[in-house]
Write a protein that holds these residues in place. Sequence first.
Motif, PDB file in Angstrom:
ATOM      1  N   LYS A 232       0.841  -1.195   0.000  1.00  9.96           N
ATOM      2  CA  LYS A 232       0.000   0.000   0.000  1.00  9.96           C
ATOM      3  C   LYS A 232       0.874   1.242   0.000  1.00  9.96           C
ATOM      4  N   ARG A 233       0.610   2.130  -0.950  1.00 10.13           N
ATOM      5  CA  ARG A 233       1.375   3.370  -1.050  1.00 10.13           C
ATOM      6  C   ARG A 233       0.790   4.411  -0.108  1.00 10.13           C
ATOM      7  N   GLU A 234       1.614   4.937   0.760  1.00 16.32           N
ATOM      8  CA  GLU A 234       1.175   5.933   1.732  1.00 16.32           C
ATOM      9  C   GLU A 234       1.231   7.331   1.118  1.00 16.32           C
ATOM     10  N   ALA A 235       0.732   8.305   1.858  1.00 15.68           N
ATOM     11  CA  ALA A 235       0.673   9.682   1.359  1.00 15.68           C
ATOM     12  C   ALA A 235       2.063  10.259   1.122  1.00 15.68           C
ATOM     13  N   ASP A 236       3.035   9.818   1.911  1.00 21.45           N
ATOM     14  CA  ASP A 236       4.395  10.352   1.758  1.00 21.45           C
ATOM     15  C   ASP A 236       5.199   9.633   0.685  1.00 21.45           C
ATOM     16  N   GLY A 237       4.561   8.724  -0.039  1.00 23.77           N
ATOM     17  CA  GLY A 237       5.242   8.025  -1.120  1.00 23.77           C
ATOM     18  C   GLY A 237       5.856   6.698  -0.721  1.00 23.77           C
ATOM     19  N   THR A 238       5.915   6.390   0.574  1.00 26.72           N
ATOM     20  CA  THR A 238       6.464   5.104   1.012  1.00 26.72           C
ATOM     21  C   THR A 238       5.429   3.998   0.810  1.00 26.72           C
ATOM     22  N   GLU A 239       5.915   2.777   0.776  1.00 22.92           N
ATOM     23  CA  GLU A 239       5.034   1.623   0.591  1.00 22.92           C
ATOM     24  C   GLU A 239       5.039   0.769   1.850  1.00 22.92           C
ATOM     25  N   THR A 240       3.847   0.412   2.294  1.00 24.64           N
ATOM     26  CA  THR A 240       3.693  -0.451   3.470  1.00 24.64           C
ATOM     27  C   THR A 240       3.183  -1.814   3.020  1.00 24.64           C
ATOM     28  N   PRO A 241       3.950  -2.871   3.254  1.00 27.57           N
ATOM     29  CA  PRO A 241       3.497  -4.192   2.782  1.00 27.57           C
ATOM     30  C   PRO A 241       2.418  -4.775   3.694  1.00 27.57           C
ATOM     31  N   GLU A 242       1.425  -5.402   3.085  1.00 27.60           N
ATOM     32  CA  GLU A 242       0.464  -6.179   3.846  1.00 27.60           C
ATOM     33  C   GLU A 242       1.157  -7.453   4.334  1.00 27.60           C
ATOM     34  N   PRO A 243       0.567  -8.149   5.313  1.00 27.09           N
ATOM     35  CA  PRO A 243       1.194  -9.393   5.783  1.00 27.09           C
ATOM     36  C   PRO A 243       1.435 -10.359   4.627  1.00 27.09           C
TER      37      PRO A 243
END
Length: 873
Positions: A232-243
Motif C-alpha cells: 500500500k502506497r502511503e501519502a508520503d510516497g512510502t510503501e507499506t506491505p500487507e502481511p
Amino acid sequence: MASVSAPAQTAPAQTAPLQRGIVKMVLSGCAIIVRGQPRGGPPPERQINLSNIRTGAMARRAAQGQPDTKDTPDEPWAFQAREFLRKKLIGKEVCFTVEIKTSLGREYGMVYLGKDTSGENIAESLVNEGLATVRREGIRGNNPEQARLCELEDQSKASKKGMWSEGGGTHTIRDIKYTIENPRNFVDSLHQKPINAIIEHVRDGSVVRALLLPDYYLVTVMLSGIKCPTFKREADGTETPEPFAAEAKFFTESRLLQRDVQIILESCPNQVILGTILHPNGNITELLLKEGFARCVDWSMAVYTQGAEKLRAAERSAKERKVRIWKDYVAPTANLDQKDRQFVAKVMQVINADAMVVKLNSGEYKTIHLSSIRPPRIEGEVNQFVNVTVDYIRAATGPGEGTPAFAERTCATVTIGGINIAEALVSKGLATVIRYRQDDDQRSSHYDELLAAEARAIKNGKGLHSKKEVPIHRVADISGETQKAKQFLPFLQRAGRSEAVVEYVFSGSRLKLYMPKETCLITFLLAGIECPRSSRNLPGGIQVAEPFSDEAMLFTKELVLQREVEVEVESMDKAGNFIGWLHIEGVNLSVALVENALSKVHFTAERSAYYKTLVTAEEACRQRKEKIWANYEEKPVEEVVHLSEEKERVANYRPVYVTEIADTLHFYAQDVETGTCQLESLMETMRAEIAAHPPVEGSYSARRGDYCLAKFADGEWYRARVEKVESPAKVHVFYIDYGNREVVSSTRLAAMPPAFSTRTLPAQATEYTFAFIQVPQDEDARADVVDCVVRDIQNSQCMLNVEYSGATCPHVTLLFGDTKEDVGLGLVKEGLVMVDVRKEKHLQKMVRDKYGLNIWRYGDFRADDADEFGYSR
C-alpha cells in the motif's frame, strides 16, 4: 537501464575476498543483481557491475508526469548483451569479487559462473562474443586479466562478431511499445493462444510486467483468479506491505523474474489485462494458492482457462494446512459433525425461492437454504429424496437501520440425481449468484460452477436475463370472499374431480389450494370428518389446541403439502370456504386421517359414498384405542340418561370505554384496566416521534391488510389498518384503537414504526354486540336504535360482562357507568328492540328474569313475515 562500467582499475594491493550469490536479475550487459539464500524471509540483494568493460545502454521509458522527457531507445547490441547474460546467469549460482566501491555505493568487480574462479569469466565471455568493449584507458600491461580482455576483443574484431560486424547494429534496436491503444481488442485478437514472453518486473505476487515477443509489447499482467497481498502506497510516497506481501513477491520473483515463459491473455476488464503464466516447472497461479500466498477472487475466476476447480482445490489445501495468510482460518462448517455436514433427506416443503424444509432420517425437520443464490422463484421437487451438503451456517442478525432481522440459516448445496438444484436454477435464468466480499469465505462449495452457469444464462438471455417483457400470471384469491366463492361453486361442483396444488396447510382438515385450470386460490375443508382443532386467537382470548391437533396437521403436511392432488367440491360454508374430498395418488385424505386415529367421522358423511369406509376405519381405531381414542370408554346403553344440567350465569363486570357505535348495533370499546393508560403513553410518544421526524407525503404505498399510521380529521396521527385500496386518493382504513373507519388519501398515511406496532401494544378497540337483543331488520328502525345508543354510551365509561360467544364477536351485557342500569334492557323498555330468545336453559332463565315484561299485552306486534310464520327476511 543504462549501464556503463567503471574505468579500468589497477590491481589492488591485496586480493579481494571471494563472495557467492544467486543471480536474481540482469539489468544490462554489464550489471546484475545478486541475492543471498532466503532465511525466514526475502534475502538481501546487491548490484554488481562488471569491471573493465562497457555495453550499450538499455531502452528507458520517459518519466511519467514530465512531458519534456522522451523515451530513450536501446543502444545497438544492448538488448543482445542483456539477453546473453540473462540466459546464462538467471537463477544460477555465481562467485564474485568486489574490486572497488564508489562514493555513491556502486560496486565493481569480476563475476564467475560457479562456486569459484575456475568457472566461466562473464566479462571475458561478453567481450569474446563482441557484445562488450574493453575500457583500455589506464590499462597496465602487468595485469593479466586486463590483457586477456584486450586479446579477446582483438580476436572478436577480427572475426567480426557482434558489434564488430558490418551494418552498425541498427537492426538490434528494439521497437518497444509501452502502451496499447485498445487493450481489449488486442487481447481478443490473440484468441487466448499462448504467446512467448519475458517477465521483466514483479510488482507483487500476482502482478507482473511482461515483454511480449516478438513484437516487444511491454504490458502489465494480473494473474487471473487470484490476488496476493499487496504494497500500500502511503501519502508520503512510502510503501507499506500487507502481511506476507514481501514473501509472496519473492516467491514469484524467484520462479519467474526474467524467465522465458508463455502467457495466455484471457480478458481485459476495465483496461486491466488478466492472464495465466505458463512455465515448464508449473503454474505459478496454483503454486501461490497452494503455498498460502494468495486467495481466489471471484470476479476474475470466471475467465481462468486452466480449470477453476484446480484453483479452489489449491486454496482449500492451504486453508486445511493453515499456512501463511490462512494461519488463523476457521472453516465455516468446522463445528459441525460429519453427519450434520452431509446427509440424505426428504423434501417436505418448498418455503420460497431459495429455502426448503427437509425431513431427516431421525424424523427431525430442518430448513435448508440454497447456498450463494438469490432467485425469485424456485422449481423444487417435493416429496423427493435429496443429498444435502452443508456449506456454511449464516449467523442470526438483528434488525438494523433499513435491514430486517434474519434467523440463523443453514446454507447448503442440494443435489438430486447428481444435479445441483442451485446450478440448474441459475443456468435457466431463474436465479442470480450472490457476490461476496473477498474475505468472505461463506459461500457455496460449487461457487465457480454457479458463476459459469450465470454467465451462460446471461449470454443466452435466459429467464431473468431475457430482454423480453416478463409474463404476468394473475391468480384470483377467493379465500374468504363469500360472493366470489358462490360464483365459483357451480363450476367446481359440475367439474367433478379437479386438479389442484396444496399451497398451505392450516390444520389437519383445512388447506389452501391453487386451482391451475381456474387460476384461483381457495380455502378447502375436508368433508365427512371432525379433526382436532389447533390453537387460534379469538376475540375472547386464545383457544387452546385440542389433543393430537399438531399430529393431524403434520400428517396432512407430509402427505399433500405442495403436491398435485384431485379435489371433489360438494358445498361451501357461510365464510366462503369450499367443502369436499381430497385425493392424492388414490388415497382419500379424509379416510387416511380417520385410519390413523387423527380424526372422527362427522355425521355429514352419512350421505357420501365414503361413509362406510370411514365408519369401518373409525371403529377399528376405536377398538385399538389409538391416539384420539386412547381414553375412549364405551358406555353401556342403560347408563345413557338424558340429563340437563343447568349452567349458572357468570357475572364478571369490568370497566370499558365505548369509542364507536357501528350501524349494525355492534360497538367498539377499550378495556380501562389493561390498556387505556398504555395507549395514552404510546400515543404521546408516537406523536412526539412524528413531530421530530415528520413522514414524507406520498412516500407510503398502501396495501390491503397493512398496519400504518393515518392522520384523522382532527389533524392527529393514529394507528390504523388498511381495509381496501380503491385508488391512491381513496384508501379505506380502520382505526384499530378506536373502532371507527374512514376513507382517506394515501398522502395522509405513513408507515408504522416498529416501536408502535401491535407487537408493542395490541389493538385496543374490541368489537362487541348486545346479548339477548334482536337487531331490527328495517333500516329506519335500526337507525333509531343506533342514534339512541350513540347518545347514551358513546365516549363514556360503562361496565361490561360477556354472556356468550357469537359468530363474529362476543355478546355482552352493558351497564351505564353511573346508574348501573342495563343499556339493552332500556332499549327493550322503550320498544326499540325485541328480545332474542336463547336455546340455552341458563340463558332462557336469565331472559325471563331480566326481560320478563308483558310485551305481548296487546298481542303480537311483530310483522306477519316473522320466522315462526315460515318467512325469513
